[in-house]
Design an enzyme around this catalytic site. Structure first.
Site, PDB file in Angstrom:
ATOM      1  N   HIS A  19       0.865  -1.184   0.000  1.00 34.99           N
ATOM      2  CA  HIS A  19       0.000   0.000   0.000  1.00 34.99           C
ATOM      3  C   HIS A  19       0.899   1.230   0.000  1.00 34.99           C
ATOM      4  CE1 HIS A  19      -3.703  -2.281   1.063  1.00 34.99           C
ATOM      5  NE2 HIS A  19      -2.823  -3.082   1.648  1.00 34.99           N
ATOM      6  N   ASP A 251       2.522  -6.402   2.447  1.00 37.27           N
ATOM      7  CA  ASP A 251       1.309  -5.718   2.899  1.00 37.27           C
ATOM      8  C   ASP A 251       1.677  -4.492   3.732  1.00 37.27           C
ATOM      9  OD1 ASP A 251      -1.381  -5.127   3.177  1.00 37.27           O
ATOM     10  OD2 ASP A 251      -1.732  -6.552   4.795  1.00 37.27           O
ATOM     11  N   HIS A 255      -0.017   4.113   8.253  1.00 33.50           N
ATOM     12  CA  HIS A 255      -0.976   5.061   8.825  1.00 33.50           C
ATOM     13  C   HIS A 255      -0.190   6.000   9.732  1.00 33.50           C
ATOM     14  CE1 HIS A 255      -4.696   3.048   7.551  1.00 33.50           C
ATOM     15  NE2 HIS A 255      -4.165   1.900   7.933  1.00 33.50           N
TER      16      HIS A 255
END
Length: 348
Positions: A19, A251, A255
Site C-alpha cells: 500500500h 502488505d 498510517h
C-alpha cells in the site's frame, strides 16, 4: 561446523502486495519500497478506489513522480473490483498493460473497502473474463459477517467463498494474499498451479500474544489479525519448505501515528523499511536460507509469468537500527519494529 554466511546475494526482489497511499504519505513511503524492490503490486484501495484505466494511469504517474532518481522501480497497478465494475474496462486495462491484476476486497474487510464486493455472484461475469484473460485475482480472504469471530474469518472464507469460487472457475489464477492460518497454508499447499499465496513479515515473526500480552501494541495490529502461535508456525514451515507458490508480499500499510495510537486505531503495519531483513531473519531461524531468494525474487515472477529482475541485492549480517519514527508533513509514521535492531540489512 560451518560459519554462518555474512552476505546474502539475491536477484532483486519484488513486493507482491504493498500500500503506497497517496499525497504526502505516498511521497514519504515510496522510496522505502523503490530502493529495494524492482516491482511492486500496488493496492487500489485509495479513498477513491482505482476502478478505471484512467485512474490507474494517473495513480501510477503519481507513484513514479515520488521515486527518487537512481531507483529502478516499476509499480504494477491493480483494479479494485466492485459489484458494478465493467468487465470491458478491466480487459482494456489488462491488454494495455495498465492493470496487472484485480483485487477482491469483501465489503468492509479492511481499510477503504466499503466499496468492495458483496458476493461472488455479483462479479461472476468479471471473474469469468479474468479467467479467459489469464489475469490474476488477488484476494483478501476474510468473511465479514458480524457473527463470525475475527480470528475465524480466514478459515471460514476458505470454506464458503474461496473453494466454491475455484470449483466454478478452475483455471482462474488466484493469489490468496497475506495468509495467516494453518488452514490457509494447507489449502494453498494442497492447491493446483493456479493458486498461490503471499505472506507478510509480521505474520511470520509474531502471533497474537506479541500484540496483546503485557499491553496492547497497536503497531502490530493489522488485518488479517495476528493469530495463535500454531498458525504462525505453520506459515514459517510453509516458507521454510521451499514451497514455490508462496512469495513475498509485505502488505506494508502506513498510517500516521495519531491514527494508530488512538481509541479506535487503524489496521496496518508500515514494514517497508525493515521487511527484507525481517524475512531473512525468519529464514535463517528456520535453517532455510537456501530458499530465501526463491521466496523473495523467483516464485512471484514465475506465478505472474514475468521475467526475473536482472539486478541484484545484497544483505549483510550487519545490525540495522529501525528508526523510532519517520517524519510526515503534519505527523509521523511509526515503522514496524520501531527502535529495534534487525540482524540482516540491505547493503547500500
Amino acid at each position: 561446523m560451518t560459519a554462518p554466511s555474512q552476505v546474502l546475494k539475491i536477484h532483486r526482489p519484488d513486493d507482491w502486495h504493498v500500500h503506497l497511499r497517496d499525497g504526502d504519505m505516498l511521497k514519504t513511503v515510496v522510496p522505502y519500497t523503490s530502493e529495494i524492490y524492482g516491482r511492486a503490486i500496488v493496492m487500489p484501495n485509495l479513498a477513491s478506489p482505482i476502478t478505471t484505466v484512467d485512474a490507474a494511469i494517473a495513480y501510477r504517474q503519481r507513484i513514479l513522480d515520488a521515486v527518487p532518481a537512481g531507483h529502478d522501480f516499476t509499480p504494477l497497478m491493480t483494479c479494485y473490483l466492485t459489484d458494478s465494475l465493467d468487465a470491458d474496462e478491466l480487459e482494456r486495462g489488462f491488454h494495455e498493460g495498465v492493470f496487472t491484476a484485480a483485487k477482491l476486497y469483501p465489503a468492509n474487510a479492511t481499510t477503504n473497502s466499503s466499496h468492495g464486493v458483496t458476493s461472488i455472484d455479483a462479479i461472476m461475469p468479471v471473474l469469468e473474463r479474468m479467467e479467459k484473460l489469464g489475469m490474476p485475482l488477488l484476494v483478501h480472504g476474510e468473511v465479514t459477517h458480524a457473527d463470525v469471530d475475527i480470528f475465524d474469518r480466514e478459515a471460514r472464507f476458505i470454506d464458503t467463498v474461496m473453494e466454491p469460487l475455484r470449483q466454478r472457475l478452475t483455471a482462474l489464477k488466484v493469489v490468496f494474499e497475506h495468509i495467516t492460518t494453518k488452514d490457509a497454508a494447507q489449502y494453498v499447499r494442497d492447491g493446483n498451479d493456479y493458486l498461490a499465496a503471499t505472506i507478510t513479515p509480521q505474520h511470520l515473526m509474531f502471533n497474537r500474544n506479541h500484540m496483546l500480552v503485557g499491553g496492547i501494541r497497536p503497531h502490530l495490529y493489522c488485518l488479517p489479525i495476528l493469530k495463535r502461535n500454531i498458525h504462525q508456525q505453520a506459515l514459517r514451515e510453509l516458507v521454510a519448505s521451499g514451497f514455490t507458490r508462496a512469495f513475498l508480499g509485505t502488505d506494508s500499510a502506513p498510517h500516521s501515528r495519531h491514527r494508530k495510537e488512538t481509541s479506535c486505531g487503524c489496521a496496518g503495519c508500515f514494514n517497508a523499511p525493515s521487511a527484507l531483513g525481517s524475512y531473512a531473519v525468519v529464514f535463517e531461524e528456520m535453517n532455510a536460507l537456501a530458499h530465501f531468494e526463491a521466496f523473495c525474487s523467483l516464485n512471484g515472477p514465475q506465478f505472474y509469468g514475468l521475467p526475473v529482475n536482472k539486478g541484484w541485492v545484497e544483505l549483510v549480517r550487519d545490525e540495522q537500527q529501525i528508526p523510532e519514527n519517520i517524519a510526515l508533513a503534519d505527523d509521523s509514521l511509526v515503522p514496524f519494529l520501531a527502535g529495534e535492531t534487525v540482524r540482516w540489512s540491505v547493503k547500500k
